[in-house]
Design a protein around this motif. Structure first.
Motif, PDB file in Angstrom:
ATOM      1  N   MET A   1       0.950  -1.170   0.045  1.00 20.94           N
ATOM      2  CA  MET A   1      -0.011  -0.028   0.162  1.00 20.94           C
ATOM      3  C   MET A   1       0.816   1.314  -0.149  1.00 20.94           C
ATOM      4  O   MET A   1       0.681   2.144  -0.725  1.00 20.94           O
ATOM      5  CB  MET A   1      -0.889  -0.180   1.198  1.00 20.94           C
ATOM      6  CG  MET A   1      -2.196  -0.884   0.990  1.00 20.94           C
ATOM      7  SD  MET A   1      -3.218  -0.580   2.261  1.00 20.94           S
ATOM      8  CE  MET A   1      -2.691  -1.983   3.359  1.00 20.94           C
ATOM      9  N   ARG A  13      -0.600  11.545   5.870  1.00 20.77           N
ATOM     10  CA  ARG A  13      -0.367  10.733   6.988  1.00 20.77           C
ATOM     11  C   ARG A  13       0.358  11.406   8.153  1.00 20.77           C
ATOM     12  O   ARG A  13       0.184  11.359   9.232  1.00 20.77           O
ATOM     13  CB  ARG A  13       0.374   9.362   6.780  1.00 20.77           C
ATOM     14  CG  ARG A  13      -0.354   8.610   5.863  1.00 20.77           C
ATOM     15  CD  ARG A  13       0.097   7.262   5.592  1.00 20.77           C
ATOM     16  NE  ARG A  13      -0.656   6.476   4.708  1.00 20.77           N
ATOM     17  CZ  ARG A  13      -1.697   5.578   5.026  1.00 20.77           C
ATOM     18  NH1 ARG A  13      -2.048   5.627   6.351  1.00 20.77           N
ATOM     19  NH2 ARG A  13      -2.336   4.966   4.091  1.00 20.77           N
ATOM     20  N   LEU A  27      -6.274   1.315  14.189  1.00 22.96           N
ATOM     21  CA  LEU A  27      -7.437   0.176  13.872  1.00 22.96           C
ATOM     22  C   LEU A  27      -7.269   0.137  12.442  1.00 22.96           C
ATOM     23  O   LEU A  27      -7.120   0.939  11.676  1.00 22.96           O
ATOM     24  CB  LEU A  27      -8.909   0.992  14.410  1.00 22.96           C
ATOM     25  CG  LEU A  27      -9.964   0.117  13.948  1.00 22.96           C
ATOM     26  CD1 LEU A  27      -9.782  -1.261  14.836  1.00 22.96           C
ATOM     27  CD2 LEU A  27     -11.240   0.529  14.474  1.00 22.96           C
ATOM     28  N   ALA A  33       1.035   1.177   7.028  1.00 23.43           N
ATOM     29  CA  ALA A  33       1.295   2.449   6.427  1.00 23.43           C
ATOM     30  C   ALA A  33       1.400   3.714   7.226  1.00 23.43           C
ATOM     31  O   ALA A  33       2.512   4.406   6.821  1.00 23.43           O
ATOM     32  CB  ALA A  33       0.322   2.825   5.476  1.00 23.43           C
ATOM     33  N   GLU A  49      -4.894  -5.786  13.288  1.00 23.82           N
ATOM     34  CA  GLU A  49      -5.272  -6.060  11.975  1.00 23.82           C
ATOM     35  C   GLU A  49      -5.667  -7.372  11.796  1.00 23.82           C
ATOM     36  O   GLU A  49      -4.956  -8.345  12.391  1.00 23.82           O
ATOM     37  CB  GLU A  49      -3.877  -5.856  11.300  1.00 23.82           C
ATOM     38  CG  GLU A  49      -4.034  -6.222   9.941  1.00 23.82           C
ATOM     39  CD  GLU A  49      -5.364  -5.576   9.086  1.00 23.82           C
ATOM     40  OE1 GLU A  49      -5.235  -4.469   9.062  1.00 23.82           O
ATOM     41  OE2 GLU A  49      -5.891  -6.485   8.331  1.00 23.82           O
ATOM     42  N   GLU A  51      -6.397  -9.178   9.190  1.00 30.42           N
ATOM     43  CA  GLU A  51      -6.289 -10.033   7.846  1.00 30.42           C
ATOM     44  C   GLU A  51      -4.681 -10.531   7.993  1.00 30.42           C
ATOM     45  O   GLU A  51      -3.666  -9.776   8.001  1.00 30.42           O
ATOM     46  CB  GLU A  51      -6.446  -9.049   6.630  1.00 30.42           C
ATOM     47  CG  GLU A  51      -6.738  -9.747   5.622  1.00 30.42           C
ATOM     48  CD  GLU A  51      -5.692 -10.574   4.601  1.00 30.42           C
ATOM     49  OE1 GLU A  51      -5.790 -11.546   4.451  1.00 30.42           O
ATOM     50  OE2 GLU A  51      -4.480  -9.846   4.775  1.00 30.42           O
ATOM     51  N   ALA A  74      -7.497  -8.561  15.906  1.00 29.79           N
ATOM     52  CA  ALA A  74      -8.698  -8.358  16.446  1.00 29.79           C
ATOM     53  C   ALA A  74      -9.768  -7.712  15.393  1.00 29.79           C
ATOM     54  O   ALA A  74      -9.265  -7.311  14.470  1.00 29.79           O
ATOM     55  CB  ALA A  74      -8.860  -7.368  17.740  1.00 29.79           C
ATOM     56  N   ALA A  92      -7.360   5.085   9.589  1.00 28.94           N
ATOM     57  CA  ALA A  92      -7.140   5.587   8.415  1.00 28.94           C
ATOM     58  C   ALA A  92      -7.502   4.737   7.229  1.00 28.94           C
ATOM     59  O   ALA A  92      -7.167   3.623   7.173  1.00 28.94           O
ATOM     60  CB  ALA A  92      -5.476   5.572   8.256  1.00 28.94           C
ATOM     61  N   LEU A  93      -8.478   5.111   6.532  1.00 30.24           N
ATOM     62  CA  LEU A  93      -9.115   4.371   5.541  1.00 30.24           C
ATOM     63  C   LEU A  93      -9.454   3.007   5.870  1.00 30.24           C
ATOM     64  O   LEU A  93      -9.390   2.039   5.111  1.00 30.24           O
ATOM     65  CB  LEU A  93      -7.996   4.221   4.200  1.00 30.24           C
ATOM     66  CG  LEU A  93      -7.477   5.556   3.849  1.00 30.24           C
ATOM     67  CD1 LEU A  93      -6.220   5.394   2.943  1.00 30.24           C
ATOM     68  CD2 LEU A  93      -8.678   6.389   3.356  1.00 30.24           C
ATOM     69  N   SER A  97     -14.388   0.387   5.738  1.00 34.12           N
ATOM     70  CA  SER A  97     -14.379  -1.011   5.443  1.00 34.12           C
ATOM     71  C   SER A  97     -15.090  -2.066   6.476  1.00 34.12           C
ATOM     72  O   SER A  97     -15.568  -3.053   6.252  1.00 34.12           O
ATOM     73  CB  SER A  97     -12.927  -1.665   5.356  1.00 34.12           C
ATOM     74  OG  SER A  97     -12.294  -0.843   4.514  1.00 34.12           O
TER      75      SER A  97
HETATM   76  C1  LIG Z   1      -7.904   0.147   3.082  1.00 30.40           C
HETATM   77  S1  LIG Z   1      -7.100  -0.623   4.447  1.00 30.40           S
HETATM   78  C2  LIG Z   1      -6.387   0.604   5.192  1.00 30.40           C
HETATM   79  C3  LIG Z   1      -5.285   0.129   6.122  1.00 30.40           C
HETATM   80  C4  LIG Z   1      -4.355   1.158   6.817  1.00 30.40           C
HETATM   81  N1  LIG Z   1      -5.218   1.857   7.784  1.00 30.40           N
HETATM   82  C5  LIG Z   1      -3.793   2.121   5.793  1.00 30.40           C
HETATM   83  O1  LIG Z   1      -3.844   3.485   6.203  1.00 30.40           O
HETATM   84  O2  LIG Z   1      -3.003   2.019   4.852  1.00 30.40           O
HETATM   85  C6  LIG Z   1      -8.448  -1.328   5.227  1.00 30.40           C
HETATM   86  C7  LIG Z   1      -8.026  -1.884   6.527  1.00 30.40           C
HETATM   87  O3  LIG Z   1      -8.989  -2.388   7.184  1.00 30.40           O
HETATM   88  C8  LIG Z   1      -9.087  -3.732   7.987  1.00 30.40           C
HETATM   89  N2  LIG Z   1     -10.234  -4.290   8.429  1.00 30.40           N
HETATM   90  C9  LIG Z   1     -11.376  -4.297   7.781  1.00 30.40           C
HETATM   91  N3  LIG Z   1     -12.317  -4.739   8.380  1.00 30.40           N
HETATM   92  C10 LIG Z   1     -12.107  -4.550   9.907  1.00 30.40           C
HETATM   93  C11 LIG Z   1     -12.554  -4.746  10.792  1.00 30.40           C
HETATM   94  N4  LIG Z   1     -13.816  -5.204  11.251  1.00 30.40           N
HETATM   95  N5  LIG Z   1     -11.836  -4.623  12.184  1.00 30.40           N
HETATM   96  C12 LIG Z   1     -10.642  -4.052  11.836  1.00 30.40           C
HETATM   97  N6  LIG Z   1     -10.067  -4.066  10.941  1.00 30.40           N
HETATM   98  C13 LIG Z   1     -10.748  -4.270   9.641  1.00 30.40           C
HETATM   99  C14 LIG Z   1      -8.402  -4.480   6.605  1.00 30.40           C
HETATM  100  O4  LIG Z   1      -8.062  -5.798   7.004  1.00 30.40           O
HETATM  101  C15 LIG Z   1      -7.311  -3.308   6.135  1.00 30.40           C
HETATM  102  O5  LIG Z   1      -6.210  -3.658   6.766  1.00 30.40           O
END
Ligand SMILES: C[S@@+](CC[C@H](N)C(=O)[O-])C[C@H]1O[C@@H](n2cnc3c(N)ncnc32)[C@H](O)[C@@H]1O
Length: 196
Positions: A1, A13, A27, A33, A49, A51, A74, A92-93, A97
């Motif tokens: 990313m 950032r 979170l 990133a 995280e 995933e 978690a 952040a982003l 999701s």
């Molecule tokens: C677009 S990425 C952003 C990652 C990072 N924060 C960044 O700024 O690059 C979205 C992140 O949210 C995480 N995510 C999705 N659902 C989630 C949940 N229910 N609880 C915690 N994290 C979650 C995904 O695994 C992913 O790492």
């Protein structure tokens, strides 16, 4: 990313994380990133995280970060932290999701101490009516969530942050368009909300 980020996004950032201190929850940290941009006033980053692939990368990147990082497996709607145990949290982003944005914000409100901060950097529902209509269409038909890994383009995240009990102290709205295909998620917000 991080490899794909523009200089403007890297600057976003730094703005997002500048001035943080103490114990900070990151979170949905992805591969980490945010990690290089945490100031040295941060004592510990708890990087949540769920995933596995990203978590493994976050662990590797966390070991190289300028501040101590602990990566935790978690989900946003069930955070394994005590009430009021964080000086701040960062999204952040991520609020685009999470399956249940309200539950995630409730958990963030629970774990941030009174007087602590929620720093946010999210893409949101457009003020422009034509773009908002397109975002709602892509969301309703499930097209965007399907092609973008569960990302919801039409969430009014700032309103949701306020509804969860935070007070918005600063919020900059701007279009982020690193490439034309991302126009449906161009409207961004970056700011600070205080937990009373
Ligand atoms: C677009 S990425 C952003 C990652 C990072 N924060 C960044 O700024 O690059 C979205 C992140 O949210 C995480 N995510 C999705 N659902 C989630 C949940 N229910 N609880 C915690 N994290 C979650 C995904 O695994 C992913 O790492």
């Amino acid at each position: 990313m991080r490899r794909n980020e523009t200089p403007e996004q890297l600057e976003d950032r730094r703005e997002l994380l500048g001035g943080l201190h103490g114990r900070v929850l990151d979170l949905g940290a992805g591969d980490g990133a945010n990690f290089p941009h945490f100031p040295d006033t941060v004592r510990e980053v708890l990087a949540v995280e769920p995933e596995p692939y990203l978590r493994e990368r976050a662990q590797r990147n966390g070991a190289r970060a300028p501040v101590p990082v602990r990566v935790v497996n978690a989900l946003a709607d069930h955070l394994p932290f005590e009430d009021h145990s964080m000086d701040a949290a960062v999204v952040a982003l991520v609020l685009c999701s999470v399956p249940n944005q309200r539950a995630a914000l409730h958990e963030l409100h629970r774990v941030i101490r009174p007087g602590g901060e929620l720093r946010f950097y999210e893409h949101v529902l457009a003020h422009d009516r034509r773009l908002a209509r397109l975002q709602r269409l892509l969301e309703r038909t499930g097209v965007w969530p399907r092609i973008a890994g569960g990302c919801h383009p039409a969430r009014d995240t700032v309103t949701a942050i306020e509804a969860a009990g935070f007070v918005i102290e600063r919020c900059r709205r701007f279009p982020s368009k690193p490439c034309p295909v991302l126009i449906p998620v161009a409207p961004h917000v970056l700011g600070v909300a205080r937990r009373p």
